[in-house]
Scaffold this motif. Structure first.
Motif, PDB file in Angstrom:
ATOM      1  N   SER A 190       0.843  -1.191   0.000  1.00 47.24           N
ATOM      2  CA  SER A 190       0.000   0.000   0.000  1.00 47.24           C
ATOM      3  C   SER A 190       0.882   1.245   0.000  1.00 47.24           C
ATOM      4  CB  SER A 190      -0.923   0.012   1.221  1.00 47.24           C
ATOM      5  OG  SER A 190      -0.173  -0.027   2.408  1.00 47.24           O
ATOM      6  N   TYR A 191       0.457   2.250  -0.790  1.00 45.53           N
ATOM      7  CA  TYR A 191       1.233   3.475  -0.878  1.00 45.53           C
ATOM      8  C   TYR A 191       0.407   4.727  -0.578  1.00 45.53           C
ATOM      9  CZ  TYR A 191      -1.009   4.034  -5.427  1.00 45.53           C
ATOM     10  OH  TYR A 191      -1.933   4.173  -6.426  1.00 45.53           O
ATOM     11  N   ALA A 192      -0.904   4.591  -0.506  1.00 39.99           N
ATOM     12  CA  ALA A 192      -1.760   5.738  -0.203  1.00 39.99           C
ATOM     13  C   ALA A 192      -3.138   5.233   0.206  1.00 39.99           C
ATOM     14  CB  ALA A 192      -1.877   6.686  -1.408  1.00 39.99           C
ATOM     15  N   VAL A 193      -3.987   6.159   0.635  1.00 45.55           N
ATOM     16  CA  VAL A 193      -5.353   5.837   1.043  1.00 45.55           C
ATOM     17  C   VAL A 193      -6.317   6.654   0.197  1.00 45.55           C
ATOM     18  CG1 VAL A 193      -7.064   5.955   2.898  1.00 45.55           C
ATOM     19  CG2 VAL A 193      -4.729   5.230   3.405  1.00 45.55           C
ATOM     20  N   LEU A 194      -7.284   5.977  -0.410  1.00 49.16           N
ATOM     21  CA  LEU A 194      -8.360   6.634  -1.162  1.00 49.16           C
ATOM     22  C   LEU A 194      -9.587   6.699  -0.253  1.00 49.16           C
ATOM     23  CD1 LEU A 194      -9.455   7.754  -3.874  1.00 49.16           C
ATOM     24  CD2 LEU A 194     -10.150   5.422  -4.427  1.00 49.16           C
ATOM     25  N   ALA A 195     -10.174   7.881  -0.111  1.00 51.02           N
ATOM     26  CA  ALA A 195     -11.266   8.055   0.841  1.00 51.02           C
ATOM     27  C   ALA A 195     -12.396   8.895   0.252  1.00 51.02           C
ATOM     28  CB  ALA A 195     -10.763   8.692   2.141  1.00 51.02           C
ATOM     29  N   VAL A 196     -13.610   8.602   0.730  1.00 54.96           N
ATOM     30  CA  VAL A 196     -14.812   9.365   0.387  1.00 54.96           C
ATOM     31  C   VAL A 196     -15.487   9.789   1.691  1.00 54.96           C
ATOM     32  CG1 VAL A 196     -17.114   9.282  -0.608  1.00 54.96           C
ATOM     33  CG2 VAL A 196     -15.210   8.258  -1.837  1.00 54.96           C
ATOM     34  N   ASP A 197     -15.824  11.080   1.792  1.00 58.25           N
ATOM     35  CA  ASP A 197     -16.540  11.610   2.954  1.00 58.25           C
ATOM     36  C   ASP A 197     -17.956  12.003   2.535  1.00 58.25           C
ATOM     37  OD1 ASP A 197     -13.735  13.421   4.455  1.00 58.25           O
ATOM     38  OD2 ASP A 197     -14.203  11.295   4.301  1.00 58.25           O
ATOM     39  N   VAL A 198     -18.940  11.544   3.298  1.00 59.49           N
ATOM     40  CA  VAL A 198     -20.331  11.949   3.099  1.00 59.49           C
ATOM     41  C   VAL A 198     -20.772  12.720   4.329  1.00 59.49           C
ATOM     42  CG1 VAL A 198     -22.692  11.175   2.735  1.00 59.49           C
ATOM     43  CG2 VAL A 198     -20.803   9.962   1.639  1.00 59.49           C
ATOM     44  N   ASP A 199     -21.295  13.910   4.131  1.00 59.92           N
ATOM     45  CA  ASP A 199     -21.682  14.787   5.238  1.00 59.92           C
ATOM     46  C   ASP A 199     -22.921  14.218   5.939  1.00 59.92           C
ATOM     47  OD1 ASP A 199     -22.120  18.395   5.537  1.00 59.92           O
ATOM     48  OD2 ASP A 199     -22.182  16.784   7.009  1.00 59.92           O
ATOM     49  N   ILE A 200     -22.776  13.922   7.236  1.00 62.07           N
ATOM     50  CA  ILE A 200     -23.923  13.428   8.023  1.00 62.07           C
ATOM     51  C   ILE A 200     -24.176  14.346   9.214  1.00 62.07           C
ATOM     52  CG2 ILE A 200     -23.609  11.020   7.323  1.00 62.07           C
ATOM     53  CD1 ILE A 200     -22.229  10.542  10.040  1.00 62.07           C
ATOM     54  N   THR A 201     -23.832  15.623   9.045  1.00 56.89           N
ATOM     55  CA  THR A 201     -23.986  16.573  10.149  1.00 56.89           C
ATOM     56  C   THR A 201     -25.415  16.618  10.655  1.00 56.89           C
ATOM     57  OG1 THR A 201     -22.205  17.910   9.194  1.00 56.89           O
ATOM     58  CG2 THR A 201     -23.616  18.960  10.838  1.00 56.89           C
ATOM     59  N   THR A 202     -26.365  16.589   9.746  1.00 61.80           N
ATOM     60  CA  THR A 202     -27.774  16.714  10.132  1.00 61.80           C
ATOM     61  C   THR A 202     -28.461  15.367  10.303  1.00 61.80           C
ATOM     62  OG1 THR A 202     -28.471  16.856   7.814  1.00 61.80           O
ATOM     63  CG2 THR A 202     -27.908  18.918   8.925  1.00 61.80           C
ATOM     64  N   LEU A 203     -27.672  14.276  10.227  1.00 57.30           N
ATOM     65  CA  LEU A 203     -28.288  12.949  10.272  1.00 57.30           C
ATOM     66  C   LEU A 203     -29.027  12.696  11.581  1.00 57.30           C
ATOM     67  CD1 LEU A 203     -28.733  10.167   9.052  1.00 57.30           C
ATOM     68  CD2 LEU A 203     -26.536   9.460  10.023  1.00 57.30           C
ATOM     69  N   ALA A 204     -28.397  13.025  12.711  1.00 55.26           N
ATOM     70  CA  ALA A 204     -29.021  12.769  14.002  1.00 55.26           C
ATOM     71  C   ALA A 204     -30.338  13.522  14.138  1.00 55.26           C
ATOM     72  CB  ALA A 204     -28.064  13.146  15.136  1.00 55.26           C
ATOM     73  N   ALA A 205     -30.325  14.786  13.711  1.00 51.12           N
ATOM     74  CA  ALA A 205     -31.554  15.580  13.799  1.00 51.12           C
ATOM     75  C   ALA A 205     -32.634  15.022  12.881  1.00 51.12           C
ATOM     76  CB  ALA A 205     -31.252  17.031  13.438  1.00 51.12           C
ATOM     77  N   GLU A 206     -32.222  14.575  11.683  1.00 53.98           N
ATOM     78  CA  GLU A 206     -33.200  14.012  10.746  1.00 53.98           C
ATOM     79  C   GLU A 206     -33.796  12.722  11.275  1.00 53.98           C
ATOM     80  OE1 GLU A 206     -30.966  15.733   6.744  1.00 53.98           O
ATOM     81  OE2 GLU A 206     -31.002  13.601   7.183  1.00 53.98           O
ATOM     82  N   LEU A 207     -32.933  11.883  11.855  1.00 52.57           N
ATOM     83  CA  LEU A 207     -33.442  10.635  12.439  1.00 52.57           C
ATOM     84  C   LEU A 207     -34.383  10.911  13.599  1.00 52.57           C
ATOM     85  CD1 LEU A 207     -30.250   8.376  12.385  1.00 52.57           C
ATOM     86  CD2 LEU A 207     -32.346   8.037  11.083  1.00 52.57           C
ATOM     87  N   ALA A 208     -34.031  11.910  14.413  1.00 53.21           N
ATOM     88  CA  ALA A 208     -34.892  12.258  15.536  1.00 53.21           C
ATOM     89  C   ALA A 208     -36.237  12.770  15.048  1.00 53.21           C
ATOM     90  CB  ALA A 208     -34.200  13.304  16.410  1.00 53.21           C
ATOM     91  N   THR A 209     -36.207  13.551  13.966  1.00 48.51           N
ATOM     92  CA  THR A 209     -37.453  14.072  13.398  1.00 48.51           C
ATOM     93  C   THR A 209     -38.322  12.947  12.871  1.00 48.51           C
ATOM     94  OG1 THR A 209     -36.365  16.146  12.796  1.00 48.51           O
ATOM     95  CG2 THR A 209     -38.420  15.614  11.663  1.00 48.51           C
ATOM     96  N   VAL A 210     -37.689  12.026  12.133  1.00 44.16           N
ATOM     97  CA  VAL A 210     -38.440  10.878  11.594  1.00 44.16           C
ATOM     98  C   VAL A 210     -39.007  10.035  12.724  1.00 44.16           C
ATOM     99  CG1 VAL A 210     -38.224   8.739  10.296  1.00 44.16           C
ATOM    100  CG2 VAL A 210     -37.152  10.821   9.451  1.00 44.16           C
ATOM    101  N   ALA A 211     -38.170   9.769  13.725  1.00 45.05           N
ATOM    102  CA  ALA A 211     -38.627   8.956  14.848  1.00 45.05           C
ATOM    103  C   ALA A 211     -39.761   9.652  15.596  1.00 45.05           C
ATOM    104  CB  ALA A 211     -37.463   8.681  15.800  1.00 45.05           C
ATOM    105  N   GLY A 212     -39.617  10.973  15.806  1.00 44.52           N
ATOM    106  CA  GLY A 212     -40.674  11.703  16.496  1.00 44.52           C
ATOM    107  C   GLY A 212     -41.974  11.713  15.723  1.00 44.52           C
TER     108      GLY A 212
END
Length: 470
Positions: A190-212
């Motif tokens: 291995s010589y490097a790392v390939l990475a993908v970031d997906v923004d989940i900043t609002t995920l907790a709030a969205e899940l809480a909204t759906v659950a509520g």
């Protein structure tokens, strides 16, 4: 008086004891809590599973398009090869096409808090790549404190793995769900790392909204059940209410994300209880009809907007893009030239011969046919480039990709197809002149310069064709 007496009599005939009422309330409360928890857990699990599948597809696709040996050489030499630049453009396109926060390749250096990661590849969208380039990362850039020690240790773990590693990465700007994969050379190291970031900043709030929301729905249904059970008999209320619930649930299921107006019809149950249930059924029926009319208005407006946009940028006669569309394209090309002096593109100018003669001799309908025929030839020859009608008998082609690479052969093919045959009607076998100019770094300061050279070349050819005809 009799009606009051009957009502009181009914209440007396169908009382609910406190024990039954307490048992029903407790049972309903437990069901609400369990269903809400299960819904939240399953929603969260399904969402993260979708993120993992999404990230995996992107990582594997990008990995297949990386030349590992070339990239290793670029890392060692700290110089960008042509293959490196091609890979970077490919990753930029991925940023534009997919909903991801970051797409990058890095090489972890140490597990300290600073100067611990070297940038290898960093994708950007069009705006950040060509307009606001201040924050762009380049080959060999060493991070200051963008990655904490814990995250870097995870990258080192990725270097030792053959599979994709997923983890949550929190920064001062956002919370990302990251998928990382080790890049390996032919030797398997291995010589490097390939990475993908997906923004989940609002995920907790969205899940809480759906659950509520779902929990509230469950509670309301439970309260409705309790109210019905405590207040009304099965014969008069429970069955009509069940029919109404089934119709509403079926409607909600069918209408979720639905754009087919025929499916947005509420199948109202046949209820004649002459009480609130019948009124509720009528209200829901009316409400769904109003919703259907509202959706109809929205879809109609969307369709009209699409048609207006198409009309605004399309030539009504030939179907290709018009002068307005070309002006917008010219602005984009100018921005691309300013951001990347090595950007490659070209312009081809085409001018239909004898249009005025055809119009004056055979009529404007034959002139229109001639314009359609030359458009067909242009679209056939330059099949991978956008085409614009910029004047009555003038067309512009923005050469890109394979069309730009094979421009000389395509020009010859166009000249071959656009030669007037005296044995054919002039509006059928049309004749046209073409001029081509390719953007030259340093020589061309603007798109207008390229346009001018292509236009001049076209007029030289047009003059030569007229001389030959004489």
């Amino acid at each position: 008086m009799d009606e009051t007496g009957n009502n009181e009599k009914q209440i007396c005939k169908k009382p609910l004891s406190r024990s039954i009422a307490a048992g029903c309330v407790m049972f309903t409360a437990i069901i609400c809590i369990v269903l809400s928890f299960l819904n939240y857990y399953n929603e969260r699990k399904a969402l993260y599973q979708r993120y993992r599948s999404y990230i995996t597809d992107i990582l594997r696709y990008v990995e297949r398009n990386i030349d590992d040996e070339d990239l290793k050489e670029c890392i060692e030499s700290q110089k960008e090869s042509e293959t490196y630049k091609k890979t970077l453009r490919f990753m930029d396109q991925m940023m534009n096409d997919f909903d991801i926060h970051y797409l990058y390749a890095i090489k972890p250096l140490n597990d300290q808090d600073t100067n611990n990661v070297m940038s290898v590849l960093s994708a950007e969208d069009d705006y950040n790549r060509y307009v606001d380039t201040e924050g762009n990362l380049y080959l060999g850039w060493i991070s200051d404190d963008e990655f904490d020690a814990e995250t870097v240790r995870k990258f080192f773990d990725v270097m030792e793995r053959d599979d994709i590693m997923f983890f949550v990465e929190k920064t001062e700007w956002s919370t990302d769900y990251t998928g990382a994969l080790a890049l390996r050379g032919k030797d398997g190291e291995s010589y490097a790392v390939l990475a993908v970031d997906v923004d989940i900043t609002t995920l907790a709030a969205e899940l809480a909204t759906v659950a509520g929301r779902n929990a509230l729905l469950v509670v309301l249904l439970g309260a409705l059940y309790l109210f019905s059970f405590l207040r009304w008999s099965k014969k008069n209320i429970t069955r009509p209410l069940q029919l109404l619930e089934e119709g509403a649930v079926n409607y909600a299921y069918r209408s979720r994300g639905q754009r087919d107006l025929d499916a947005l019809v509420f199948d109202a149950p046949d209820i004649h209880t002459e009480n609130e249930v019948e009124s509720l059924s009528a209200a829901i029926t009316e409400m769904t009809e109003n919703m259907r009319e509202y959706v109809t208005d929205i879809l109609t407006a969307e369709e009209e907007t699409k048609q207006m946009k198409a009309i605004a940028t399309a030539d009504a006669l030939t179907g290709v893009r018009n002068k307005t569309a070309y002006n917008r394209e010219e602005v984009k090309l100018q921005a691309m030239m300013s951001a990347d002096p090595d950007a490659g593109f070209g312009l081809a100018m085409v001018d239909l011969n004898y249009l005025k003669v055809i119009n004056d001799t055979y009529g404007h309908d034959k002139g229109d046919e001639a314009l359609k025929n030359i458009t067909h030839i242009i679209c056939t020859v330059f099949a991978h480039s956008p085409i614009f009608r910029i004047g009555g008998d003038e067309f512009a082609v923005v050469l890109r990709g394979s069309d730009l690479e094979n421009v000389d052969a395509l020009k010859e093919e166009f000249v071959r197809q656009a030669q007037n045959d005296p044995g054919e009607e002039p509006w059928k076998n049309v004749s046209a002149a073409i001029g081509v100019a390719v953007y030259e770094k340093g020589a061309d300061r603007s798109v207008a310069d390229v346009f001018k050279r292509a236009d001049e070349a076209m007029y030289i050819m047009k003059k030569s064709m007229r001389a030959e005809r004489k």
